[in-house]
Scaffold this active site. Structure first.
Site, PDB file in Angstrom:
ATOM      1  N   GLU A 204       3.474  13.761   9.858  1.00  0.00           N
ATOM      2  CA  GLU A 204       4.074  14.521   8.754  1.00  0.00           C
ATOM      3  C   GLU A 204       3.293  14.263   7.463  1.00  0.00           C
ATOM      4  O   GLU A 204       2.964  15.182   6.719  1.00  0.00           O
ATOM      5  CB  GLU A 204       5.540  14.105   8.612  1.00  0.00           C
ATOM      6  CG  GLU A 204       6.378  15.038   7.767  1.00  0.00           C
ATOM      7  CD  GLU A 204       7.838  14.601   7.727  1.00  0.00           C
ATOM      8  OE1 GLU A 204       8.207  13.607   8.394  1.00  0.00           O
ATOM      9  OE2 GLU A 204       8.617  15.252   7.007  1.00  0.00           O
ATOM     10  N   GLY A 246      14.896  15.101   3.148  1.00  0.00           N
ATOM     11  CA  GLY A 246      16.280  14.660   3.068  1.00  0.00           C
ATOM     12  C   GLY A 246      16.467  13.314   3.766  1.00  0.00           C
ATOM     13  O   GLY A 246      17.284  12.501   3.351  1.00  0.00           O
ATOM     14  N   ALA A 247      15.701  13.087   4.844  1.00  0.00           N
ATOM     15  CA  ALA A 247      15.890  11.859   5.612  1.00  0.00           C
ATOM     16  C   ALA A 247      14.689  10.921   5.580  1.00  0.00           C
ATOM     17  O   ALA A 247      14.812   9.764   5.940  1.00  0.00           O
ATOM     18  CB  ALA A 247      16.250  12.214   7.060  1.00  0.00           C
ATOM     19  N   THR A 249      10.555  10.069   3.584  1.00  0.00           N
ATOM     20  CA  THR A 249       9.597  10.416   2.534  1.00  0.00           C
ATOM     21  C   THR A 249       8.239   9.857   2.923  1.00  0.00           C
ATOM     22  O   THR A 249       8.161   8.796   3.566  1.00  0.00           O
ATOM     23  CB  THR A 249      10.086   9.904   1.157  1.00  0.00           C
ATOM     24  OG1 THR A 249       9.214  10.403   0.152  1.00  0.00           O
ATOM     25  CG2 THR A 249      10.110   8.380   1.056  1.00  0.00           C
ATOM     26  N   GLN A 250       7.176  10.581   2.558  1.00  0.00           N
ATOM     27  CA  GLN A 250       5.828  10.171   2.934  1.00  0.00           C
ATOM     28  C   GLN A 250       4.923  10.039   1.720  1.00  0.00           C
ATOM     29  O   GLN A 250       5.046  10.813   0.766  1.00  0.00           O
ATOM     30  CB  GLN A 250       5.168  11.203   3.874  1.00  0.00           C
ATOM     31  CG  GLN A 250       5.742  11.267   5.265  1.00  0.00           C
ATOM     32  CD  GLN A 250       7.101  11.933   5.313  1.00  0.00           C
ATOM     33  OE1 GLN A 250       8.060  11.388   5.844  1.00  0.00           O
ATOM     34  NE2 GLN A 250       7.215  13.100   4.736  1.00  0.00           N
TER      35      GLN A 250
HETATM   36  N1  LIG Z   1      16.408  24.274  -3.984  1.00  0.00           N
HETATM   37  C1  LIG Z   1      16.581  22.989  -3.746  1.00  0.00           C
HETATM   38  N2  LIG Z   1      16.996  22.152  -4.713  1.00  0.00           N
HETATM   39  C2  LIG Z   1      17.162  20.852  -4.465  1.00  0.00           C
HETATM   40  N3  LIG Z   1      16.933  20.270  -3.292  1.00  0.00           N
HETATM   41  C3  LIG Z   1      16.520  21.052  -2.292  1.00  0.00           C
HETATM   42  C4  LIG Z   1      16.321  22.446  -2.463  1.00  0.00           C
HETATM   43  N4  LIG Z   1      15.900  22.947  -1.274  1.00  0.00           N
HETATM   44  C5  LIG Z   1      15.843  21.911  -0.429  1.00  0.00           C
HETATM   45  N5  LIG Z   1      16.227  20.772  -1.031  1.00  0.00           N
HETATM   46  C6  LIG Z   1      16.282  19.427  -0.471  1.00  0.00           C
HETATM   47  O1  LIG Z   1      14.997  19.086   0.033  1.00  0.00           O
HETATM   48  C7  LIG Z   1      15.143  18.207   1.128  1.00  0.00           C
HETATM   49  C8  LIG Z   1      14.375  18.786   2.282  1.00  0.00           C
HETATM   50  O2  LIG Z   1      14.408  17.889   3.320  1.00  0.00           O
HETATM   51  P1  LIG Z   1      14.130  18.306   4.834  1.00  0.00           P
HETATM   52  O3  LIG Z   1      12.784  18.885   4.900  1.00  0.00           O
HETATM   53  O4  LIG Z   1      15.243  19.120   5.372  1.00  0.00           O
HETATM   54  O5  LIG Z   1      14.215  16.894   5.520  1.00  0.00           O
HETATM   55  P2  LIG Z   1      13.144  15.936   6.213  1.00  0.00           P
HETATM   56  O6  LIG Z   1      11.796  16.340   5.731  1.00  0.00           O
HETATM   57  O7  LIG Z   1      13.507  14.554   5.786  1.00  0.00           O
HETATM   58  O8  LIG Z   1      13.344  16.141   7.677  1.00  0.00           O
HETATM   59  C9  LIG Z   1      16.637  18.073   1.388  1.00  0.00           C
HETATM   60  O9  LIG Z   1      17.120  16.912   0.771  1.00  0.00           O
HETATM   61  C10 LIG Z   1      17.223  19.298   0.709  1.00  0.00           C
HETATM   62  O10 LIG Z   1      18.552  19.094   0.271  1.00  0.00           O
HETATM   63 CA   LIG Z   2      10.597  18.106   5.142  1.00  0.00          CA
END
Ligand SMILES: Nc1ncnc2c1ncn2[C@@H]1O[C@H](COP(=O)(O)OP(=O)(O)O)[C@@H](O)[C@H]1O
Ligand SMILES: [Ca+2]
EC number: 3.6.1.5
Length: 537
Positions: A204, A246-247, A249-250
């Site tokens: 990722e 959301g879960a 960070t890199q």
């Molecule tokens: N318009 C937005 N405003 C604020 N946060 C957002 C918006 N769109 C997406 N996010 C946030 O960005 C993050 C995207 O993470 P995601 O790609 O789903 O998870 P991961 O990469 O950890 O599997 C989430 O925390 C989501 O709530």
């Molecule tokens: Ca992501």
């Protein structure tokens, strides 16, 4: 009589029966010298006509080939589909590029980012039967946007990230069932489905790094500049990548000193004839949604009460959280305890400084066994070079109006956050009525989280080197999906493609010219040959 006979044989020879007729003439007792001269005369007369005819035909054919080749034919486009199955939601990206310019950098366009309605795919553990409905709308969009005759050659990939990594740790069978259902559904389409899998945190990070550097033109630009051996420090060229999900960070970048002893293997890439040594690390549970749960779990354990006064939410904001949701999670279960309440009431107090203090507790600076570390004793070389920060880094900072290059210091961000967090929820909610409540209620927390995470990474005096980015050069969004597709479709060669010696029009013109010369030489040769054999006679 003889004449009639011979003229008859000539006529027949023109239809391909010459040899038989000539043989029968010989058997009738004509002298052989007489026979030869007649054949030669025939050939010298008709051969020239045939040669001339062939010459004109070849000329027309050559010109036709040249013209067809050079006329403005519509470009041959290719397409690729990648699903980003994130922890919070799934997005389908469709990329389009010209097949002729396949190895050039920055020529891939994102033509669609279809947001799948609903949560991330890990939420389908107990209802996998709903996955087809979940994905069908965006697949329908792909069928609409990609010409039908291209469907079978369009690759489809699905990569799942931290939400599925966590589910796999909790229940491997559930994660497998979800991927099997996704696979069978995507396979039912006429596209060239490749795979649906959970990508690792390092992938990722690395693909995010490739994406931004590809789109910023940092990988191939060097070919025109200098001799590769003369450049010492490649990190001056590439951008580091900061992805906040959301879960997880890199953080990914080319360190200043790649010879330092490292417990983690640096990644090695050879792209367009250049070697890159890249550090990447993915922190599971440190995406912003999991970090909020972690903070709430810790707070609840430290001051067990049914009500939590939370400085990371606006004054006047209230939210109820199920205790079971808070602790039934791989990231928080180590704090699991028995509480005399099953719901937690959160009441916002909107105090940035207090919020930041609490967030710093999520990043323990334990003993570092290496030359340098970030939190939790994880090896990390000092940050170096320019950085592109995307995904939730961008969404949050964009909302807070902090993405401009004029924001050059951390202090400017701190001032903004102090003021923003203290705004009453009622006022915020009415001012930004069109923003999704889940996002709006958390921008104080997530802004503070972004700032704290970057402080932990040691960006405090390095703020002006962070560039918050979303779509790059209007081509495509920053994120891991494009890099993933570029890699799997072999669109980034290890070596620089050798330039062709001639341009296409020059090549065709030369071909025509040489063919003409050849034809002329051949014709002249035949004439000379016939003339000389005639005089010999
Ligand atoms: N318009 C937005 N405003 C604020 N946060 C957002 C918006 N769109 C997406 N996010 C946030 O960005 C993050 C995207 O993470 P995601 O790609 O789903 O998870 P991961 O990469 O950890 O599997 C989430 O925390 C989501 O709530
Ligand atoms: Ca992501």
């Amino acid at each position: 009589m003889k004449r009639d006979c011979s003229s008859g044989s000539q006529k027949r020879s023109a239809f391909g029966a010459g040899r038989i007729v000539l043989a029968s003439l010989a058997s009738h007792g004509f002298p052989s010298g007489y026979q030869d001269s007649r054949v030669k005369r025939f050939l010298s007369k008709n051969g020239l006509v045939i040669l001339g005819f062939t010459f004109i035909l070849s000329l027309i054919a050559l010109l036709a080939v040249g013209l067809t080749q050079n006329k403005n034919t519509p470009e041959n486009f290719k397409f690729g589909i990648v699903f980003d199955a994130g922890s919070s939601h799934t997005t389908m990206y469709i990329y389009k590029w010209s097949a002729e310019k396949v190895n050039d950098t920055g020529l891939v366009y994102e033509i669609e980012a279809c947001k799948v309605k609903g949560p991330g795919i890990s939420a389908f553990a107990s209802n996998v039967q709903d996955i087809p409905v979940y994905l069908s709308k965006c697949m329908g969009r792909a069928k609409e946007l990609i010409p039908k005759y291209k469907h079978h050659q369009t690759p489809v990939y699905l990569g799942a990230t931290a939400g599925m990594r966590l589910l796999r740790m909790e229940n491997e069978q559930s994660a497998k069932r979800i991927l099997a259902s996704v696979t069978s559904f995507l396979n039912s389409y006429p596209f060239n489905f490749r795979d649906a899998r959970i990508i690792s945190g390092s992938e990722e990070g690395a693909y995010g790094w490739i994406t931004i550097n590809y789109l910023l033109g940092k990988l191939q630009k060097k070919q025109n500049s200098e001799d590769p051996s003369s450049r010492k420090n490649e990190s001056q060229e590439t951008y580091g990548a900061l992805d906040l999900g959301g879960a997880s960070t890199q953080i990914t970048f080319v360190p200043k000193d790649t010879n330092i002893s490292s417990p983690i293997k640096f990644m090695q890439f050879r792209l367009y004839g250049w070697n890159y040594t890249v550090y990447t690390y993915s922190f599971l549970c440190y995406g912003q949604d999991q970090a909020l749960l972690l903070k709430l779990a810790k707070d609840t354990v430290e001051t067990p009460s049914g009500t939590l006064l939370d400085p990371c939410f606006h004054p006047g904001y209230e939210r109820m959280v199920d205790i079971s949701d808070l602790f039934n999670n791989v990231c928080t279960r180590e704090y699991k305890d028995l509480f005399p309440f099953d719901k937690l009431r959160i009441q916002g107090t909107g105090d940035f400084l207090q919020c930041q203090e609490r967030l710093h507790n999520l990043f323990p600076t334990t003993y570092c066994r290496y030359t340098s570390c970030t939190f939790n004793g994880v090896f990390m070389p000092p940050v170096h070079g320019e950085f592109g920060a995307f995904s939730a880094y961008y969404y949050t900072m964009k909302f807070l109006n902090l993405t401009s290059d004029k924001v050059t210091s951390e202090d400017m961000v701190i001032e903004k956050m102090k003021q923003y967090c203290s705004r009453p929820w009622k006022e915020v909610n009415t001012t930004y009525a069109d923003v999704k409540e889940k996002y709006l209620s958390e921008y104080c927390f997530s802004g503070t989280y972004v700032l704290t995470l970057l402080q932990v990474y040691n960006f405090t005096d390095y703020w002006k080197h962070i560039h918050f980015m979303h779509k790059i050069n209007d081509n495509a969004e920053a994120g891991w999906t494009l890099g993933y597709m570029l890699n799997l479709t072999n669109m980034i060669p290890a070596e620089l493609p050798q330039p062709k010696p001639f341009s296409r029009p020059t090549y065709i013109s030369l071909m025509v010219a040489f063919s003409l010369v050849l034809a002329i030489v051949f014709i002249l040769g035949s004439i000379i040959f016939h003339k000389s054999s005639y005089f010999q006679k």
